[in-house]
Scaffold this motif. Structure first.
Motif, PDB file in Angstrom:
ATOM      1  N   LEU A 136       0.833  -1.208   0.000  1.00 56.98           N
ATOM      2  CA  LEU A 136       0.000   0.000   0.000  1.00 56.98           C
ATOM      3  C   LEU A 136       0.868   1.258   0.000  1.00 56.98           C
ATOM      4  O   LEU A 136       0.550   2.250  -0.661  1.00 56.98           O
ATOM      5  CB  LEU A 136      -0.929  -0.001   1.223  1.00 56.98           C
ATOM      6  CG  LEU A 136      -2.117  -0.955   1.163  1.00 56.98           C
ATOM      7  CD1 LEU A 136      -2.883  -0.932   2.481  1.00 56.98           C
ATOM      8  CD2 LEU A 136      -3.052  -0.589   0.004  1.00 56.98           C
ATOM      9  N   GLY A 137       1.972   1.194   0.749  1.00 57.61           N
ATOM     10  CA  GLY A 137       2.889   2.326   0.780  1.00 57.61           C
ATOM     11  C   GLY A 137       3.458   2.636  -0.586  1.00 57.61           C
ATOM     12  O   GLY A 137       3.512   3.795  -1.021  1.00 57.61           O
ATOM     13  N   ILE A 138       3.879   1.596  -1.292  1.00 60.22           N
ATOM     14  CA  ILE A 138       4.428   1.773  -2.640  1.00 60.22           C
ATOM     15  C   ILE A 138       3.362   2.299  -3.589  1.00 60.22           C
ATOM     16  O   ILE A 138       3.605   3.212  -4.389  1.00 60.22           O
ATOM     17  CB  ILE A 138       4.980   0.424  -3.161  1.00 60.22           C
ATOM     18  CG1 ILE A 138       6.140  -0.032  -2.286  1.00 60.22           C
ATOM     19  CG2 ILE A 138       5.440   0.553  -4.617  1.00 60.22           C
ATOM     20  CD1 ILE A 138       6.541  -1.457  -2.531  1.00 60.22           C
ATOM     21  N   PHE A 139       2.162   1.747  -3.490  1.00 60.79           N
ATOM     22  CA  PHE A 139       1.058   2.153  -4.364  1.00 60.79           C
ATOM     23  C   PHE A 139       0.740   3.635  -4.200  1.00 60.79           C
ATOM     24  O   PHE A 139       0.585   4.365  -5.186  1.00 60.79           O
ATOM     25  CB  PHE A 139      -0.175   1.304  -4.049  1.00 60.79           C
ATOM     26  CG  PHE A 139      -1.377   1.635  -4.891  1.00 60.79           C
ATOM     27  CD1 PHE A 139      -1.489   1.148  -6.182  1.00 60.79           C
ATOM     28  CD2 PHE A 139      -2.387   2.449  -4.389  1.00 60.79           C
ATOM     29  CE1 PHE A 139      -2.590   1.453  -6.962  1.00 60.79           C
ATOM     30  CE2 PHE A 139      -3.497   2.762  -5.160  1.00 60.79           C
ATOM     31  CZ  PHE A 139      -3.593   2.269  -6.454  1.00 60.79           C
ATOM     32  N   VAL A 140       0.675   4.090  -2.968  1.00 60.03           N
ATOM     33  CA  VAL A 140       0.364   5.495  -2.699  1.00 60.03           C
ATOM     34  C   VAL A 140       1.418   6.417  -3.302  1.00 60.03           C
ATOM     35  O   VAL A 140       1.095   7.424  -3.952  1.00 60.03           O
ATOM     36  CB  VAL A 140       0.252   5.742  -1.176  1.00 60.03           C
ATOM     37  CG1 VAL A 140       0.211   7.238  -0.865  1.00 60.03           C
ATOM     38  CG2 VAL A 140      -0.997   5.066  -0.623  1.00 60.03           C
ATOM     39  N   VAL A 141       2.681   6.060  -3.117  1.00 60.93           N
ATOM     40  CA  VAL A 141       3.763   6.907  -3.620  1.00 60.93           C
ATOM     41  C   VAL A 141       3.775   6.957  -5.148  1.00 60.93           C
ATOM     42  O   VAL A 141       3.870   8.027  -5.755  1.00 60.93           O
ATOM     43  CB  VAL A 141       5.126   6.408  -3.106  1.00 60.93           C
ATOM     44  CG1 VAL A 141       6.270   7.140  -3.797  1.00 60.93           C
ATOM     45  CG2 VAL A 141       5.216   6.622  -1.602  1.00 60.93           C
ATOM     46  N   VAL A 142       3.664   5.803  -5.785  1.00 61.97           N
ATOM     47  CA  VAL A 142       3.741   5.751  -7.246  1.00 61.97           C
ATOM     48  C   VAL A 142       2.560   6.472  -7.889  1.00 61.97           C
ATOM     49  O   VAL A 142       2.732   7.285  -8.807  1.00 61.97           O
ATOM     50  CB  VAL A 142       3.805   4.284  -7.734  1.00 61.97           C
ATOM     51  CG1 VAL A 142       3.678   4.220  -9.251  1.00 61.97           C
ATOM     52  CG2 VAL A 142       5.114   3.655  -7.292  1.00 61.97           C
ATOM     53  N   ILE A 143       1.350   6.185  -7.416  1.00 64.07           N
ATOM     54  CA  ILE A 143       0.166   6.824  -7.987  1.00 64.07           C
ATOM     55  C   ILE A 143       0.192   8.327  -7.733  1.00 64.07           C
ATOM     56  O   ILE A 143      -0.132   9.132  -8.617  1.00 64.07           O
ATOM     57  CB  ILE A 143      -1.119   6.196  -7.417  1.00 64.07           C
ATOM     58  CG1 ILE A 143      -1.226   4.738  -7.858  1.00 64.07           C
ATOM     59  CG2 ILE A 143      -2.337   6.983  -7.877  1.00 64.07           C
ATOM     60  CD1 ILE A 143      -1.238   4.523  -9.360  1.00 64.07           C
ATOM     61  N   GLY A 144       0.598   8.717  -6.522  1.00 67.11           N
ATOM     62  CA  GLY A 144       0.679  10.140  -6.214  1.00 67.11           C
ATOM     63  C   GLY A 144       1.672  10.862  -7.093  1.00 67.11           C
ATOM     64  O   GLY A 144       1.419  11.965  -7.594  1.00 67.11           O
ATOM     65  N   LYS A 145       2.826  10.239  -7.346  1.00 68.90           N
ATOM     66  CA  LYS A 145       3.851  10.857  -8.191  1.00 68.90           C
ATOM     67  C   LYS A 145       3.427  10.871  -9.648  1.00 68.90           C
ATOM     68  O   LYS A 145       3.611  11.866 -10.365  1.00 68.90           O
ATOM     69  CB  LYS A 145       5.165  10.087  -8.048  1.00 68.90           C
ATOM     70  CG  LYS A 145       6.349  10.738  -8.742  1.00 68.90           C
ATOM     71  CD  LYS A 145       6.723  12.036  -8.071  1.00 68.90           C
ATOM     72  CE  LYS A 145       7.945  12.655  -8.724  1.00 68.90           C
ATOM     73  NZ  LYS A 145       8.315  13.934  -8.091  1.00 68.90           N
ATOM     74  N   ALA A 146       2.843   9.773 -10.100  1.00 69.41           N
ATOM     75  CA  ALA A 146       2.461   9.669 -11.507  1.00 69.41           C
ATOM     76  C   ALA A 146       1.344  10.642 -11.864  1.00 69.41           C
ATOM     77  O   ALA A 146       1.324  11.209 -12.960  1.00 69.41           O
ATOM     78  CB  ALA A 146       2.031   8.239 -11.830  1.00 69.41           C
ATOM     79  N   SER A 147       0.401  10.839 -10.927  1.00 65.24           N
ATOM     80  CA  SER A 147      -0.730  11.712 -11.219  1.00 65.24           C
ATOM     81  C   SER A 147      -0.429  13.176 -10.969  1.00 65.24           C
ATOM     82  O   SER A 147      -1.147  14.054 -11.442  1.00 65.24           O
ATOM     83  CB  SER A 147      -1.931  11.294 -10.359  1.00 65.24           C
ATOM     84  OG  SER A 147      -1.640  11.477  -8.980  1.00 65.24           O
TER      85      SER A 147
END
Length: 306
Positions: A136-147
């Motif tokens: 979940l931590g990785i998902f939040v960071v990647v999606i937040g950065k990508a968007s």
């Protein structure tokens, strides 16, 4: 019982040191890219030099190198040549903070691969909870950065996701090689394992850089680039050797050892902020909190069970 605890404490310290050293590599690579853009040659020089140094310090064990050349070639080909070709390519397009967090989540991948491949390293309730938090931590960071949801400068969505996929592919390769080392390299000096794989993989990366037409006039490299390569050589020399020693002596299972890689994103983000001025956003902070909770939860449960 006390001896077992002491052994695990030493293994934990070694895993911590390796994971921290790997976190510094993200910053060093990004600094190097400011002065040189050839990712394959950049990676190849780092690993080749580290391999030469280790083999020179292990001349009395060189019979092991030649006797186990097939095993070392397999490790070097997949772990260094393939794994770091995709790793360095991904790191060209996303910042050190995001990449360190993605790679820091490798215990998720390793635990899943170990569960599938190994009979004695299955997922249990505690591991699953820890891994879910890390993912979940990785998902939040990647999606937040990508968007770019915080309004900060960001990479295009597709580039970020492709880079994330390449880093996850690196993790899958790393997990499989870890298992291979744990099963196939018993009796081989860990320094020879590390030196051999770095020497072989580094040479193949330099060859790939030559084929790709990358600039290879090493005498014209600027001092910051040389310093970055020098530090990366140190990281490769010590981090892999410590890691393979723990694997070879079976001081921890593959998935238990890789849980310690959750330290990498925390120290990586801090170093990126201090040295590269990469300011963390709300998504980065939230992701790091989840990753830290994952490591804390896993460690706490293991101590109780012991």
């Amino acid at each position: 019982m006390s001896e077992i605890k002491n052994t695990r404490a030493v293994a934990a310290l070694g895993a911590f040191i390796s994971s921290f050293l790997w976190s510094t590599a993200f910053v060093a690579i990004k600094i190097g890219y400011r002065y040189y853009s050839g990712q394959f040659t950049f990676a190849g020089i780092r690993f080749f030099l580290a391999g030469v140094i280790l083999l020179l310090f292990s001349l009395k064990y060189m019979k092991m190198f030649f006797a186990n050349f097939k095993v070392l070639f397999i490790i070097g080909f997949f772990q260094i040549f393939i794994g770091y070709a995709v790793f360095y390519t991904a790191l060209k397009y996303i910042d050190a903070t995001v990449s360190s967090i993605i790679v820091g989540g490798s215990p998720v991948t390793t635990a899943l691969v170990s569960h599938i491949v190994l009979k004695d390293d299955k997922l249990n309730k505690n591991k699953i909870i820890s891994l879910v938090l890390g993912f979940l931590g990785i998902f939040v960071v990647v999606i937040g950065k990508a968007s770019g949801g915080d309004g900060a400068a960001h990479n295009p969505f597709l580039i970020t996701l492709v880079s994330a996929f390449l880093l996850i592919l690196n993790q899958i390769i790393n997990a499989l090689v870890n298992i291979y080392v744990a099963k196939k390299s018993l009796g081989v000096n860990p320094v020879i394992i590390n030196g051999g794989q770095l020497f072989i993989g580094g040479a193949l990366l330099i060859l790939l850089g030559t084929i790709a037409g990358e600039e290879q006039n090493f005498l014209q490299f600027e001092m910051p680039l040389l310093m970055a390569i020098g530090w990366l050589v140190i990281v490769s020399t010590f981090a892999f050797t410590i890691w393979y020693t723990i694997l070879q002596k079976k001081l921890m299972t593959v998935s238990e050892l890789n849980i310690w890689k959750f330290i990498t994103p925390v120290s990586g983000a801090i170093l990126a902020f201090l040295l590269l001025k990469e300011i963390p956003n709300i998504y980065t902070i939230a992701g790091l909190v989840l990753v830290v909770l994952s490591l804390f939860f896993n460690s706490k449960k293991q101590k109780k069970s012991e």
